[in-house]
Design a protein around this motif. Structure first.
Motif, short mmCIF file in Angstrom:
data_model
loop_
_atom_site.label_atom_id
_atom_site.label_comp_id
_atom_site.label_asym_id
_atom_site.label_seq_id
_atom_site.Cartn_x
_atom_site.Cartn_y
_atom_site.Cartn_z
N LYS A 11 39.26 41.27 46.92
CA LYS A 11 40.24 40.59 46.06
C LYS A 11 39.74 39.22 45.64
O LYS A 11 39.90 38.81 44.49
CB LYS A 11 41.57 40.45 46.81
N VAL A 12 39.13 38.50 46.57
CA VAL A 12 38.60 37.18 46.26
C VAL A 12 37.48 37.31 45.23
O VAL A 12 37.39 36.51 44.29
CB VAL A 12 38.09 36.49 47.54
N PHE A 13 36.62 38.31 45.40
CA PHE A 13 35.53 38.52 44.45
C PHE A 13 36.07 38.80 43.05
O PHE A 13 35.60 38.22 42.07
CB PHE A 13 34.65 39.67 44.92
N LEU A 30 39.25 35.45 36.98
CA LEU A 30 40.26 34.46 36.61
C LEU A 30 39.65 33.06 36.55
O LEU A 30 39.98 32.27 35.65
CB LEU A 30 41.40 34.49 37.65
N VAL A 31 38.76 32.76 37.47
CA VAL A 31 38.12 31.44 37.49
C VAL A 31 37.31 31.23 36.21
O VAL A 31 37.37 30.16 35.60
CB VAL A 31 37.21 31.29 38.72
N VAL A 32 36.56 32.23 35.79
CA VAL A 32 35.77 32.12 34.56
C VAL A 32 36.68 31.86 33.36
O VAL A 32 36.39 30.99 32.52
CB VAL A 32 34.93 33.40 34.33
N VAL A 74 41.77 28.62 43.01
CA VAL A 74 42.04 30.05 43.14
C VAL A 74 41.81 30.52 44.58
O VAL A 74 42.63 31.26 45.14
CB VAL A 74 41.18 30.86 42.15
N VAL A 75 40.70 30.10 45.19
CA VAL A 75 40.42 30.58 46.54
C VAL A 75 41.43 30.03 47.54
O VAL A 75 41.84 30.73 48.48
CB VAL A 75 38.97 30.22 46.96
N LYS A 76 41.88 28.81 47.35
CA LYS A 76 42.91 28.25 48.25
C LYS A 76 44.21 29.03 48.12
O LYS A 76 44.86 29.35 49.13
CB LYS A 76 43.15 26.78 47.95
N ALA A 77 44.59 29.33 46.89
CA ALA A 77 45.84 30.08 46.67
C ALA A 77 45.77 31.46 47.30
O ALA A 77 46.78 31.98 47.77
CB ALA A 77 46.11 30.19 45.17
N ILE A 80 33.83 33.92 45.92
CA ILE A 80 34.36 33.68 44.57
C ILE A 80 33.29 33.07 43.68
O ILE A 80 33.23 33.35 42.47
CB ILE A 80 35.62 32.80 44.62
N ALA A 81 32.39 32.27 44.26
CA ALA A 81 31.30 31.68 43.48
C ALA A 81 30.33 32.76 42.99
O ALA A 81 29.79 32.68 41.88
CB ALA A 81 30.56 30.65 44.31
#
Length: 265
Positions: free
Chosen positions: A40-42, A47-49, A110-113, A134-135
Motif C-alpha cells: 500500500k505504501v509503495f 499520489l506523491v508524484v 503521505v507516508v506519515k498519514a 514510498i521513495a
C-alpha cells in the motif's frame, strides 16, 4: 531495437528499485513489516508524484515564471548563466529549493498519514523502511517518465544510455537515502516523549537540503563526483543509524489503529 531499449529500461530503471527494496528488507529481518502494508505504501508513491507535480507547477508558474522559462529555453546553459550572473542568482537559488522541499514533504506527508499510527510501526528503523518504500515508488514513476521523454528526444544512442544510467542509478539512490533520513526522524519522533514535531521538521528539512544540494551540484564542474561523495556519506550515516540498538528496539505500545480489528499487525 525494442528489446534493447526495454532491456536498458529494466536494468537502469527497474533493477535499482528492486535492489534497494530487497536490500532494506534484509535489514529488517528481526521483525519484518507486513507485506500488505508495504504494498500500500509503495502504491501511494503514485499520489506523491501527482501532488508534487501539481505543487511544483503552481510554485513555478506563480513565483518563478521567468526563471522557469529561462531554464526550459536554455537548459544547462541557462543554469550556468544563473550561477555566473549575480542578478539572477536569487532566482536560481529559488529553483534550487523548489523540487527538494516539495517532493520530500509530499513523501513525508503521505507516508506519515499511512503508517504513523500503525501497530506494525513499532521500531525507529521502521520509519526508514516505510519512507524508502514510498521513495522507490516515486523514483520508479519519475524515472520511467524521464526515460520515455529522453528516448523520444535522443533515440537509442550512447548519450541516451549514459544519461539514463546516471538518472536511473544515481537519482534512485538520492531518493532512497534522502527518504531514509526523513524516515529515521519520523521513527524517532514516534517514540520520543517530546519534540515530536521538531524531529519531524528536522527530518524533512535535512532530506530537502540533501535533495536540493544534489540538484545544484549535478550542473557544476565535477558535480557528479561531489554528488557521489554526498550520497556515500548519507549511506554510511543511514546504515550506522539503522543498526543502532535504539533504532532496532521494539516498542510495545498501544495505539488507536483502524486495522487492529482487521488482524493487520
Amino acid at each position: 531495437m525494442f528489446f534493447s531499449v526495454f532491456l536498458i529500461y529494466l536494468v537502469v530503471v527497474v533493477l535499482p528499485v528492486v535492489f534497494w527494496f530487497v536490500f532494506f528488507r534484509k535489514q529488517d529481518r528481526a521483525e519484518p513489516e507486513p507485506k500488505k502494508l508495504l504494498f500500500k505504501v509503495f502504491l501511494s508513491g503514485i499520489l506523491v508524484v501527482l501532488l508534487a507535480s501539481i505543487f511544483e507547477s503552481m510554485i513555478e508558474e506563480n513565483f518563478f515564471p521567468r526563471v522557469s522559462a529561462k531554464l526550459a529555453e536554455d537548459g544547462n546553459a541557462g543554469i550556468m548563466e544563473f550561477i555566473n550572473s549575480p542578478g539572477e542568482l536569487f532566482g536560481f537559488l529559488a529553483i534550487y529549493f523548489l523540487a527538494g522541499p516539495v517532493e520530500e514533504f509530499m513523501k513525508f506527508f503521505v507516508v506519515k498519514a499511512m503508517v504513523y499510527r500503525k501497530i506494525a510501526f513499532n521500531q525507529v528503523a521502521d520509519g526508514i523502511i516505510y519512507a524508502v518504500t514510498i521513495a522507490l515508488s516515486f523514483s520508479l514513476i519519475e524515472n520511467t517518465v524521464y526515460f520515455m521523454n529522453i528516448l523520444d528526444d535522443m533515440s537509442f544512442s550512447p548519450d541516451f544510455v549514459a544519461i539514463v544510467i546516471i538518472r536511473g542509478v544515481i537519482t534512485t539512490m538520492l531518493h532512497v537515502l534522502a527518504a531514509a533520513i526523513m524516515g529515521l526522524y519520523l521513527g524517532r519522533a514516534k517514540f520520543s516523549p517530546a519534540n515530536n514535531a521538531q524531529l519531524m521538521t528536522k527530518g524533512v528539512l535535512v532530506a530537502a537540503l540533501i535533495h536540493g544540494t544534489f540538484n545544484v551540484l549535478i550542473f557544476l564542474p565535477y558535480g557528479m563526483l561531489m554528488n557521489v561523495i554526498l550520497l556515500v556519506a548519507c549511506y554510511r550515516y543511514v546504515m550506522r543509524q539503522l543498526k543502532t540498538e535504539k533504532s532496532q528496539m521494539v516498542w510495545r505500545l498501544v495505539f488507536v489503529d483502524e486495522d487492529v480489528n482487521k488482524g493487520i499487525k
